[in-house]
Design a protein around this motif. Structure first.
Motif, short mmCIF file in Angstrom:
data_model
loop_
_atom_site.label_atom_id
_atom_site.label_comp_id
_atom_site.label_asym_id
_atom_site.label_seq_id
_atom_site.Cartn_x
_atom_site.Cartn_y
_atom_site.Cartn_z
N TRP A 553 -28.08 -29.90 19.21
CA TRP A 553 -28.56 -28.98 20.24
C TRP A 553 -30.05 -29.19 20.47
O TRP A 553 -30.71 -29.91 19.72
N ASP A 554 -30.57 -28.58 21.51
CA ASP A 554 -31.98 -28.77 21.86
C ASP A 554 -32.89 -27.68 21.33
O ASP A 554 -34.05 -27.92 21.03
N VAL A 555 -32.38 -26.46 21.23
CA VAL A 555 -33.17 -25.31 20.81
C VAL A 555 -32.37 -24.51 19.78
O VAL A 555 -31.17 -24.27 19.98
N VAL A 556 -33.03 -24.11 18.70
CA VAL A 556 -32.39 -23.30 17.66
C VAL A 556 -33.25 -22.06 17.43
O VAL A 556 -34.45 -22.19 17.12
N VAL A 557 -32.66 -20.87 17.58
CA VAL A 557 -33.43 -19.63 17.47
C VAL A 557 -32.85 -18.78 16.33
O VAL A 557 -31.70 -18.35 16.40
N PRO A 558 -33.65 -18.50 15.27
CA PRO A 558 -33.17 -17.69 14.14
C PRO A 558 -33.56 -16.21 14.28
O PRO A 558 -34.66 -15.88 14.73
N PHE A 559 -32.65 -15.33 13.88
CA PHE A 559 -32.91 -13.89 13.87
C PHE A 559 -32.48 -13.32 12.51
O PHE A 559 -31.50 -13.77 11.92
N PHE A 560 -33.20 -12.32 12.03
CA PHE A 560 -32.91 -11.70 10.74
C PHE A 560 -32.14 -10.40 10.94
O PHE A 560 -32.51 -9.57 11.79
N ILE A 561 -31.06 -10.23 10.16
CA ILE A 561 -30.27 -8.99 10.19
C ILE A 561 -30.39 -8.33 8.82
O ILE A 561 -29.84 -8.82 7.83
N PRO A 562 -31.14 -7.24 8.71
CA PRO A 562 -31.38 -6.62 7.40
C PRO A 562 -30.17 -5.81 6.93
O PRO A 562 -29.27 -5.46 7.70
N ALA A 563 -30.18 -5.47 5.64
CA ALA A 563 -29.14 -4.61 5.08
C ALA A 563 -29.19 -3.25 5.77
O ALA A 563 -30.27 -2.72 6.06
N GLY A 564 -28.04 -2.67 6.02
CA GLY A 564 -27.98 -1.38 6.70
C GLY A 564 -27.94 -1.47 8.20
O GLY A 564 -27.66 -0.48 8.88
N ASP A 565 -28.23 -2.64 8.75
CA ASP A 565 -28.17 -2.84 10.21
C ASP A 565 -26.70 -2.78 10.64
O ASP A 565 -25.81 -3.26 9.93
N PRO A 566 -26.40 -2.17 11.78
CA PRO A 566 -25.00 -2.11 12.23
C PRO A 566 -24.34 -3.50 12.30
O PRO A 566 -23.15 -3.63 12.00
N ASP A 567 -25.12 -4.53 12.68
CA ASP A 567 -24.54 -5.87 12.74
C ASP A 567 -24.20 -6.39 11.34
O ASP A 567 -23.22 -7.13 11.17
N ALA A 568 -25.01 -6.01 10.34
CA ALA A 568 -24.71 -6.43 8.96
C ALA A 568 -23.41 -5.78 8.48
O ALA A 568 -22.58 -6.42 7.83
N GLU A 569 -23.23 -4.51 8.81
CA GLU A 569 -21.99 -3.83 8.43
C GLU A 569 -20.79 -4.42 9.16
O GLU A 569 -19.69 -4.53 8.60
N ALA A 570 -21.00 -4.83 10.42
CA ALA A 570 -19.90 -5.41 11.19
C ALA A 570 -19.46 -6.74 10.59
O ALA A 570 -18.27 -7.08 10.60
N ILE A 571 -20.44 -7.52 10.08
CA ILE A 571 -20.10 -8.80 9.46
C ILE A 571 -19.23 -8.59 8.23
O ILE A 571 -18.23 -9.28 8.02
N VAL A 572 -19.58 -7.59 7.39
CA VAL A 572 -18.82 -7.32 6.17
C VAL A 572 -17.40 -6.86 6.48
O VAL A 572 -16.47 -7.12 5.71
N GLN A 573 -17.23 -6.21 7.64
CA GLN A 573 -15.92 -5.68 8.00
C GLN A 573 -15.10 -6.63 8.87
O GLN A 573 -13.98 -6.30 9.27
#
Length: 617
Positions: A553-573
């Motif tokens: 790919w040409d561009v790679v963009v990283p983002f951090f998802i901390p513990a307790g974030d709704p997206d972090a809980e969604a990943i676990v589920q």
């Protein structure tokens, strides 16, 4: 006092062989020959309405109108040459040419000319005299491509209507053959005492390799040579298309048996339009252009007199710019409609249409805007192309401004715009009502077709398009990019960010983790003073990025998802995700990356979001 032939000032010398002036400009010439009136008339000038003025009208290569190109006023002490917004080369007198230079670069004009010509094959072209090929400022390497289009279009008429050919009678002796039998000669063969008696056949042979066809063929071969000399390194698709057309045309001539051997360059001046049968009048343009091309190869004219001197090359810039803007609007809209990152433009189209002003159809008054942007909801915007000079604002022309406002009134749209090659990009809100008028122009000080395309694309995208909602756009809106040296908040900014290339992101994994733990204190799961966990996570993150194929790919963009974030809980589920990546269930924080492809226009064309990287400190 009126100036008559032979009665002007007794000035020694003649006009310079070439005079230059910028379009829509004036030039004063202090010295001119005594017979200037005769010379102007020989160069197709006609008397104007004002005393001592002479006007030249020439049909441009890209327009069917007959506009005024140049006006010459003869004064006692000078000539005043006043030109319009048409660029190119015209004959001022039989011995002097006037070069009308554009406000923008010749290269940009030729690019517009070729793009418009390719899409509108009905364009007509003119030849260019040899002295213009050999001029210091415009050489054949600059304009041969226009001549090539001219040449090919003239050949289309020949291919469509038929070749000039000659018929020869040949005699052949054979037992059996095609043709008429010469009885008298055959009987003589039968009286021979020895040998096999043979008939004498008189055959009519069609010959296409005659002087006029051979001249045209040799001109095509000369154009091939010019392509190899001047366009070999070009990556312009128009050059490739035209060269392919040229190759096909030459092969078609060769398939008819045209070889070019019946004429030499010394014979070319003797071949004129008088040699063309009346019913083959469509040969005239091909013959004139071919002689011009062959003239360039030997450096001197192969024609003499008025016919050669009055071949001219001009382009009407007002109409060319308008057609090019219409072409770019259509192409950029289609590009945005194909983009996976843009939404809301599927039912849009660009129209050039006229409309009836009044309900009473017996009053045949119509109006026609330059460009109308329509959707399934109706007219979205009206755009006007204004080929104005750099120092002139399109809004200051009261007639142009009033005309555009009237279009908006009749078509009931609040979005109006003027597209200009050299202006300041601005947006003006209307007083006392909703709506706006935008000036669309390239950002740079100098005009470029690339800059114009970008400006038009930005207008269409920003005014009517919507960013398609994806995980990537959501993260950009709600989270900072995990890199201390990147400050981008939208998709447009990340394209040019050097720290977001795949190689840079892989090299900066430790920097990214330090940003999370130490710089911004985004994570509460690790003491910022601890080093070993960061080193271990850095190695794993590198392996993850390489395994996920980010280098494709040409561009790679990283983002951090901390513990307790709704997206972090969604990943676990997410059972499906955990089945593919069971290790994510043991993590409590995550890095999510988004990968993008960038197209040749520098815009995002595709994206991919792999499963996140789990951080288990």
């Amino acid at each position: 006092m009126s100036v008559r032939p032979g009665r002007s000032r007794d000035v020694e010398g003649a006009l310079q062989p070439r005079l230059q002036v910028e379009e829509k400009g004036k030039r004063r010439v202090r010295q001119y020959p005594p017979d200037i009136v005769d010379q102007l008339k020989r160069a197709a000038f006609i008397e104007g309405e004002a005393a001592n003025t002479y006007i030249k009208r020439v049909n441009p290569t890209n327009d069917n109108s007959d506009p005024k190109v140049v006006t010459v006023e003869i004064r006692d002490d000078e000539l005043v040459i006043d030109v319009e917004d048409i660029v190119g080369i015209v004959n001022l007198t039989p011995n002097a040419t006037l070069q009308i230079d554009p406000k923008i670069g010749w290269g940009e004009i030729l690019e517009m000319f070729l793009d418009v010509g390719y899409h509108r094959r009905s364009l007509r072209y003119r030849g260019i005299p040899i002295r213009d090929f050999l001029a210091d400022d415009i050489g054949i390497e600059d304009i041969f491509i226009v001549v090539a289009v001219n040449y090919l279009n003239s050949l289309d008429d020949i291919f469509r209507h038929g070749f000039i050919r000659s018929f020869e009678r040949r005699r052949t002796e054979a037992l059996d053959a095609r043709g008429r039998i010469d009885i008298h000669s055959s009987l003589r063969n039968f009286d021979l005492p020895n040998g096999v008696p043979k008939h004498v056949f008189v055959q009519k042979v069609v010959e296409y390799s005659i002087p006029v066809n051979d001249l045209i063929f040799r001109a095509g071969k000369e154009l091939q040579r010019l392509f190899h000399l001047y366009a070999g390194a070009s990556d312009n698709q128009n050059y490739t298309r035209i060269y392919s057309r040229l190759e096909r045309a030459i092969k078609r001539l060769q398939s008819r048996g045209v070889t070019g051997k019946s004429v030499s360059l010394s014979d070319v001046p003797e071949i004129t339009t008088n040699d063309i049968p009346r019913q083959r009048h469509y040969y005239a343009q091909a013959l004139e252009i071919s002689k011009t091309i062959l003239s360039s190869s030997i450096g001197q004219p192969l024609d003499q007199g008025r016919e050669e001197l009055l071949m001219e090359y001009i382009i009407g810039m007002e109409s060319l710019f308008e057609e090019y803007v219409g072409l770019v609007l259509t192409e950029e809209l289609e590009y945005l409609q194909r983009s996976p990152m843009i939404d809301g433009l599927d039912n849009f189209s660009i129209k050039k249409e006229s409309y009836q002003l009044f309900e009473d159809e017996s009053i045949s008054l119509r109006s026609q805007p330059d460009h109308v942007i329509r959707s399934d909801k109706g007219v979205e915007a009206v755009l006007d192309s204004k080929y104005y000079a750099k120092a002139k604002s399109p809004l200051k022309g009261s007639w142009s401004r009033s005309r555009l406002l009237s279009y908006g009134f009749h078509l009931e749209t609040e979005n109006l715009a003027m597209v200009a090659p050299l202006a300041e990009a601005e947006t003006f809100k209307f007083q006392g009502r909703s709506g706006e008028l935008a000036i669309i122009t390239p950002e740079a000080n100098d005009f470029s077709t690339e800059g114009l395309r970008k400006a038009i694309q930005d207008y269409l995208r920003d005014r009517f398009g919507k960013q398609r909602s994806t995980n990537a756009t959501t993260d950009l809106r709600n989270r900072p990019i995990c890199h201390p040296e990147v400050d981008a908040s939208n998709l447009t900014d990340i394209v040019s960010e050097e720290r977001l290339t795949p190689v840079a992101v892989i090299d900066d994994t430790r920097t990214i983790l330090n940003y999370i733990v130490r710089d911004e204190r985004l994570s509460n799961k690790l003491n910022p003073r601890e080093v070993r966990p960061i080193l271990g996570a850095s190695r794993k993150l590198k392996n993850y990025l390489e395994k996920e194929g980010v280098n494709d790919w040409d561009v790679v963009v990283p983002f951090f998802i901390p513990a307790g974030d709704p997206d972090a809980e969604a990943i676990v589920q997410d059972d499906e995700l955990l089945e593919v990546r069971p290790g994510l269930g043991d993590a409590n924080e995550y890095i999510r990356i988004h990968c993008f492809q960038v197209d040749e226009n520098g815009l995002l064309s595709d994206h991919y979001s792999p499963p996140p990287f789990g951080l288990n400190w």
